[in-house]
Design a protein around this motif. Sequence first.
Motif, PDB file in Angstrom:
ATOM      1  N   VAL A 170       0.843  -1.189   0.000  1.00  0.00           N
ATOM      2  CA  VAL A 170       0.000   0.000   0.000  1.00  0.00           C
ATOM      3  C   VAL A 170       0.882   1.244   0.000  1.00  0.00           C
ATOM      4  CG1 VAL A 170      -1.769   1.325   1.214  1.00  0.00           C
ATOM      5  CG2 VAL A 170      -1.843  -1.184   1.249  1.00  0.00           C
ATOM      6  N   VAL A 171       0.602   2.153  -0.911  1.00  0.00           N
ATOM      7  CA  VAL A 171       1.284   3.443  -0.943  1.00  0.00           C
ATOM      8  C   VAL A 171       0.233   4.522  -0.713  1.00  0.00           C
ATOM      9  CG1 VAL A 171       2.564   5.105  -2.355  1.00  0.00           C
ATOM     10  CG2 VAL A 171       3.117   2.671  -2.485  1.00  0.00           C
ATOM     11  N   MET A 172       0.412   5.318   0.333  1.00  0.00           N
ATOM     12  CA  MET A 172      -0.500   6.411   0.605  1.00  0.00           C
ATOM     13  C   MET A 172      -0.213   7.561  -0.363  1.00  0.00           C
ATOM     14  SD  MET A 172      -1.999   4.919   3.071  1.00  0.00           S
ATOM     15  CE  MET A 172      -3.197   6.239   3.337  1.00  0.00           C
ATOM     16  N   VAL A 173      -1.278   8.159  -0.888  1.00  0.00           N
ATOM     17  CA  VAL A 173      -1.154   9.265  -1.832  1.00  0.00           C
ATOM     18  C   VAL A 173      -1.908  10.459  -1.261  1.00  0.00           C
ATOM     19  CG1 VAL A 173      -1.575  10.033  -4.187  1.00  0.00           C
ATOM     20  CG2 VAL A 173      -1.034   7.643  -3.744  1.00  0.00           C
ATOM     21  N   THR A 174      -1.244  11.604  -1.166  1.00  0.00           N
ATOM     22  CA  THR A 174      -1.854  12.745  -0.488  1.00  0.00           C
ATOM     23  C   THR A 174      -1.229  14.058  -0.926  1.00  0.00           C
ATOM     24  OG1 THR A 174      -2.290  13.709   1.700  1.00  0.00           O
ATOM     25  CG2 THR A 174      -0.233  12.500   1.425  1.00  0.00           C
ATOM     26  N   VAL A 175      -1.922  15.146  -0.653  1.00  0.00           N
ATOM     27  CA  VAL A 175      -1.351  16.476  -0.861  1.00  0.00           C
ATOM     28  C   VAL A 175      -0.658  16.963   0.407  1.00  0.00           C
ATOM     29  CG1 VAL A 175      -3.046  17.127  -2.596  1.00  0.00           C
ATOM     30  CG2 VAL A 175      -3.524  17.590  -0.181  1.00  0.00           C
ATOM     31  N   SER A 176      -0.820  16.228   1.502  1.00  0.00           N
ATOM     32  CA  SER A 176      -0.282  16.653   2.795  1.00  0.00           C
ATOM     33  C   SER A 176       1.124  16.126   3.015  1.00  0.00           C
ATOM     34  CB  SER A 176      -1.184  16.150   3.930  1.00  0.00           C
ATOM     35  OG  SER A 176      -0.575  16.368   5.189  1.00  0.00           O
ATOM     36  N   ASP A 177       2.044  17.034   3.393  1.00  0.00           N
ATOM     37  CA  ASP A 177       3.384  16.593   3.764  1.00  0.00           C
ATOM     38  C   ASP A 177       3.574  16.681   5.280  1.00  0.00           C
ATOM     39  OD1 ASP A 177       3.503  19.306   4.074  1.00  0.00           O
ATOM     40  OD2 ASP A 177       5.363  19.604   2.964  1.00  0.00           O
ATOM     41  N   ASP A 178       2.467  16.610   6.010  1.00  0.00           N
ATOM     42  CA  ASP A 178       2.517  16.601   7.471  1.00  0.00           C
ATOM     43  C   ASP A 178       3.242  15.338   7.926  1.00  0.00           C
ATOM     44  OD1 ASP A 178       2.036  16.367  10.217  1.00  0.00           O
ATOM     45  OD2 ASP A 178       0.078  17.344  10.069  1.00  0.00           O
ATOM     46  N   ILE A 179       4.314  15.505   8.671  1.00  0.00           N
ATOM     47  CA  ILE A 179       5.142  14.367   9.061  1.00  0.00           C
ATOM     48  C   ILE A 179       4.376  13.364   9.912  1.00  0.00           C
ATOM     49  CG2 ILE A 179       6.114  15.220  11.245  1.00  0.00           C
ATOM     50  CD1 ILE A 179       8.077  13.631   8.352  1.00  0.00           C
ATOM     51  N   THR A 180       3.364  13.823  10.656  1.00  0.00           N
ATOM     52  CA  THR A 180       2.579  12.886  11.467  1.00  0.00           C
ATOM     53  C   THR A 180       1.793  11.932  10.579  1.00  0.00           C
ATOM     54  OG1 THR A 180       0.725  14.433  11.629  1.00  0.00           O
ATOM     55  CG2 THR A 180       2.383  14.530  13.362  1.00  0.00           C
ATOM     56  N   HIS A 181       1.334  12.426   9.423  1.00  0.00           N
ATOM     57  CA  HIS A 181       0.629  11.552   8.488  1.00  0.00           C
ATOM     58  C   HIS A 181       1.572  10.486   7.940  1.00  0.00           C
ATOM     59  CE1 HIS A 181      -2.539  14.893   7.598  1.00  0.00           C
ATOM     60  NE2 HIS A 181      -2.812  14.209   8.690  1.00  0.00           N
ATOM     61  N   LEU A 182       2.812  10.876   7.678  1.00  0.00           N
ATOM     62  CA  LEU A 182       3.801   9.919   7.181  1.00  0.00           C
ATOM     63  C   LEU A 182       3.977   8.769   8.158  1.00  0.00           C
ATOM     64  CD1 LEU A 182       6.207   8.952   5.425  1.00  0.00           C
ATOM     65  CD2 LEU A 182       7.638  10.551   6.706  1.00  0.00           C
ATOM     66  N   PHE A 183       4.210   9.080   9.421  1.00  0.00           N
ATOM     67  CA  PHE A 183       4.456   8.024  10.394  1.00  0.00           C
ATOM     68  C   PHE A 183       3.196   7.236  10.709  1.00  0.00           C
ATOM     69  CE2 PHE A 183       8.193  10.741  11.419  1.00  0.00           C
ATOM     70  CZ  PHE A 183       9.146   9.822  11.017  1.00  0.00           C
ATOM     71  N   ASP A 184       2.034   7.896  10.684  1.00  0.00           N
ATOM     72  CA  ASP A 184       0.776   7.170  10.872  1.00  0.00           C
ATOM     73  C   ASP A 184       0.594   6.139   9.771  1.00  0.00           C
ATOM     74  OD1 ASP A 184       0.044   8.458  13.167  1.00  0.00           O
ATOM     75  OD2 ASP A 184      -1.315   9.882  12.202  1.00  0.00           O
ATOM     76  N   ALA A 185       0.940   6.521   8.550  1.00  0.00           N
ATOM     77  CA  ALA A 185       0.790   5.611   7.414  1.00  0.00           C
ATOM     78  C   ALA A 185       1.657   4.364   7.588  1.00  0.00           C
ATOM     79  CB  ALA A 185       1.160   6.333   6.117  1.00  0.00           C
ATOM     80  N   PHE A 186       2.892   4.542   7.997  1.00  0.00           N
ATOM     81  CA  PHE A 186       3.769   3.396   8.187  1.00  0.00           C
ATOM     82  C   PHE A 186       3.349   2.541   9.384  1.00  0.00           C
ATOM     83  CE2 PHE A 186       6.690   5.890   5.486  1.00  0.00           C
ATOM     84  CZ  PHE A 186       6.951   4.915   4.539  1.00  0.00           C
ATOM     85  N   LYS A 187       2.831   3.184  10.411  1.00  0.00           N
ATOM     86  CA  LYS A 187       2.333   2.425  11.562  1.00  0.00           C
ATOM     87  C   LYS A 187       1.161   1.531  11.174  1.00  0.00           C
ATOM     88  CE  LYS A 187       3.667   5.755  15.154  1.00  0.00           C
ATOM     89  NZ  LYS A 187       3.147   6.765  16.124  1.00  0.00           N
ATOM     90  N   LYS A 188       0.349   2.005  10.241  1.00  0.00           N
ATOM     91  CA  LYS A 188      -0.812   1.228   9.794  1.00  0.00           C
ATOM     92  C   LYS A 188      -0.417   0.126   8.814  1.00  0.00           C
ATOM     93  CE  LYS A 188      -4.135   3.492  11.962  1.00  0.00           C
ATOM     94  NZ  LYS A 188      -3.329   4.468  12.717  1.00  0.00           N
ATOM     95  N   GLY A 189       0.847   0.130   8.373  1.00  0.00           N
ATOM     96  CA  GLY A 189       1.319  -0.939   7.501  1.00  0.00           C
ATOM     97  C   GLY A 189       1.642  -0.547   6.087  1.00  0.00           C
ATOM     98  N   ALA A 190       1.524   0.738   5.744  1.00  0.00           N
ATOM     99  CA  ALA A 190       1.828   1.171   4.380  1.00  0.00           C
ATOM    100  C   ALA A 190       3.309   0.974   4.063  1.00  0.00           C
ATOM    101  CB  ALA A 190       1.448   2.633   4.189  1.00  0.00           C
ATOM    102  N   GLN A 191       3.591   0.674   2.806  1.00  0.00           N
ATOM    103  CA  GLN A 191       4.986   0.507   2.374  1.00  0.00           C
ATOM    104  C   GLN A 191       5.565   1.790   1.803  1.00  0.00           C
ATOM    105  OE1 GLN A 191       2.780  -2.222   1.903  1.00  0.00           O
ATOM    106  NE2 GLN A 191       3.908  -3.059   3.625  1.00  0.00           N
ATOM    107  N   GLY A 192       4.711   2.764   1.486  1.00  0.00           N
ATOM    108  CA  GLY A 192       5.223   3.980   0.882  1.00  0.00           C
ATOM    109  C   GLY A 192       4.286   5.152   1.076  1.00  0.00           C
ATOM    110  N   TYR A 193       4.748   6.335   0.659  1.00  0.00           N
ATOM    111  CA  TYR A 193       4.024   7.583   0.886  1.00  0.00           C
ATOM    112  C   TYR A 193       4.407   8.536  -0.232  1.00  0.00           C
ATOM    113  CZ  TYR A 193       2.133  11.407   3.838  1.00  0.00           C
ATOM    114  OH  TYR A 193       1.408  12.445   4.365  1.00  0.00           O
TER     115      TYR A 193
END
Length: 215
Positions: free
Chosen positions: A80-103
């Motif tokens: 799973v790669v998260m796709v977003t307009v947000s570069d909020d660093i908390t979103h990045l780490f939340d994504a990896f915590k949920k199991g995403a492989q990329g951002y």
Amino acid sequence: MPVFRVIIIDDSELAREAIRLILEGDPTFEVVAEGSSGEEALTLAEQWMPDLILMDLQMPGMDGLEATKRLKEKLPYIKVVMVTVSDDITHLFDAFKKGAQGYLLKNLKPESWLEYLRAIAVDEAPITQELAFRILKELSPVGREMNTYNPLTGREQELLKLVAKGMSNKDISCFLNISEHTVKNHLKNILQKLQLENRAQLTRYAYEQSWMHKK
């Protein structure tokens, strides 16, 4: 390189079309389905069993983070790669915590998208330099109590610093004049020693140890 089957999940039809056009420019990827919600992501994943899902972060109802968490619980092999307009660093780490492989940020150039997704597909998964820079800014060690224990060898620490700068395995192999296979083995050892799971966590570790401020 084999063809990787992709599902696009985004509540914006225009965004889905833009992503599809990017992927259609590379024979490495085949878009097999599209959806507009986290709920659809779960249904389509079971129906199509893709290799990769590009998941919008913020959607009405079940957002991309929750959908990723549930997806990885049922179908952990799907990347799973998260796709977003947000570069909020908390979103990045939340994504990896949920199991995403990329951002991925939506404002990156198409060639950057393709290079990044090809790396994800073959389990290299570098962090983009833009995100590495954000991590540097957000994870300043000023005022933190640092962990002085360092289980890594000098070579492993050198390699980890390059990972934290956003370099891919190929870039690291050229920079250190070693094979990509050797780089991958080093990374496996580093992850095991530090009990971490991915490059984002390695980058955070390097900055928290204040290694990136040392010459």
